[in-house]
Design a protein around this motif. Structure first.
Motif, mmCIF file in Angstrom:
data_model
loop_
_atom_site.group_PDB
_atom_site.id
_atom_site.type_symbol
_atom_site.label_atom_id
_atom_site.label_comp_id
_atom_site.label_asym_id
_atom_site.label_seq_id
_atom_site.Cartn_x
_atom_site.Cartn_y
_atom_site.Cartn_z
ATOM 1 N N PHE A 137 0.834 -1.200 0.000
ATOM 2 C CA PHE A 137 0.000 0.000 0.000
ATOM 3 C C PHE A 137 0.873 1.256 0.000
ATOM 4 O O PHE A 137 1.808 1.372 0.795
ATOM 5 C CB PHE A 137 -0.934 0.026 1.221
ATOM 6 N N ASP A 138 0.558 2.193 -0.892
ATOM 7 C CA ASP A 138 1.275 3.477 -0.968
ATOM 8 C C ASP A 138 0.382 4.600 -0.452
ATOM 9 O O ASP A 138 -0.733 4.783 -0.944
ATOM 10 C CB ASP A 138 1.679 3.785 -2.417
ATOM 11 N N PHE A 139 0.889 5.356 0.495
ATOM 12 C CA PHE A 139 0.148 6.490 1.035
ATOM 13 C C PHE A 139 0.257 7.694 0.104
ATOM 14 O O PHE A 139 1.347 8.017 -0.378
ATOM 15 C CB PHE A 139 0.689 6.878 2.418
ATOM 16 N N GLU A 140 -0.872 8.340 -0.112
ATOM 17 C CA GLU A 140 -0.863 9.595 -0.876
ATOM 18 C C GLU A 140 -0.462 10.752 0.033
ATOM 19 O O GLU A 140 0.159 11.713 -0.402
ATOM 20 C CB GLU A 140 -2.266 9.834 -1.458
ATOM 21 N N PHE A 141 -0.823 10.642 1.329
ATOM 22 C CA PHE A 141 -0.549 11.719 2.294
ATOM 23 C C PHE A 141 0.151 11.143 3.533
ATOM 24 O O PHE A 141 -0.443 11.043 4.602
ATOM 25 C CB PHE A 141 -1.856 12.414 2.708
ATOM 26 N N PRO A 142 1.440 10.784 3.392
ATOM 27 C CA PRO A 142 2.145 10.204 4.537
ATOM 28 C C PRO A 142 2.648 11.238 5.544
ATOM 29 O O PRO A 142 3.003 10.896 6.665
ATOM 30 C CB PRO A 142 3.324 9.476 3.880
#
Length: 296
Positions: free
Chosen positions: A279-284
């Motif tokens: 999973f890749d965060f758009e807003f980390p």
């Protein structure tokens, strides 16, 4: 075309997930106590009733239903509702799935980082970390136990332990920025494991679409922040005055009662497991997340 049944679909998270799924060409229906403009099936958790067609129709279930934890003061009656709205709704789904001739193949449930306890200090909590011993931890333990019974029906089951959801429409930010002047709560050094609502909705869709994903995952951003920092940055992003003197714990206790432990305590929670799953965060990172919320 995939049919997705959502409980709690009319809430902030449910609406966002619905929009994402429909944009991907999936058919979404809500389980609801009344007919909605959205395609819906009827259920009544208190009466133990559910339209049996709902589970025959669904290829997958996303279970979000549950009374708001921070909506009202925790009377004994409210605490009972917080627990039973989660456990009884899950029991009802279990019963309906068990009886269905055509069963869904996937069950994705909300859970909560409250599992780890009101205050775990600076320790980094992972999915394997021990449960807490307070009211909310007990709620999550019982809730997850009911979801595990659904797993025993041979459905692929995923539980997302949700942190503090950041969204313009309500939730934690709405409460934090409600007073005329924003201020930290208690000492302000307690950790807040937050997640942008867009990342949370995307994580539910990721859990649905990644068919090898199973088990428990923390639904928090990779970069938790202290209460002081989160309040300060949120006030700045909204253009609201901030005062660095914390609201004393005893004042919060007078106003909120037992619920004050939820805001004066905190959790520093790891997102590594869901990231390792792809999973890749758009807003980390906090500041861009807040800028998107208030200016996006």
């Amino acid at each position: 075309m995939q049919n997705i049944l959502i409980t709690g679909g009319s809430g902030l998270i449910g609406k966002r997930i619905t929009a994402l799924l429909e944009a991907k060409g999936k058919t979404v229906a809500w389980l609801s106590r009344s007919q909605q403009s959205q395609k819906s099936f009827l259920w009544d958790v208190e009466k133990g009733k559910i339209d049996p067609e709902a589970l025959e129709w669904a290829d997958a279930v996303i279970h979000l239903a549950g009374a708001g934890v921070a909506d009202k003061k925790w009377t004994d009656e409210r605490k009972k509702l917080i627990l039973e709205s989660r456990t009884k709704s899950t029991q009802l789904l279990h019963q309906a799935i068990e009886q269905a001739t055509m069963k869904p193949d996937t069950f994705i449930s909300a859970s909560a980082i409250g599992y780890y306890g009101f205050d775990t200090g600076t320790n980094l909590m992972e999915e394997s970390s021990p449960a807490g011993h307070d009211f909310l931890a007990d709620v999550v333990i019982q809730w997850e136990a009911e979801v595990k019974k659904i797993e025993s029906l041979h459905l692929r089951t995923v539980m997302l332990r949700i942190g503090i959801v950041l969204d313009k429409e309500g939730g934690a930010l709405g409460e934090m920025l409600k007073p005329p002047v924003a201020a930290p709560l208690g000492k302000g050094d307690q950790w807040m494991s937050w997640i942008h609502i867009e990342d949370l909705a995307n994580m539910f869709v990721f859990a649905l679409e990644k068919t090898t994903l199973q088990g428990i995952f923390n639904a928090v951003s990779p970069n938790p922040a202290t209460n002081y920092r989160l309040t300060h940055e949120a006030a700045r992003a909204k253009g609201k005055p901030f005062i660095g003197i914390g609201v004393p714990g005893f004042v919060l206790n007078l106003i909120l009662g037992e619920m004050s432990q939820m805001v004066t305590g905190g959790n520093r929670v790891s997102s590594q497991k869901i990231q390792k799953a792809g999973f890749d965060f758009e807003f980390p990172i906090l500041i861009p997340a807040l800028k998107d919320i208030f200016n996006g």
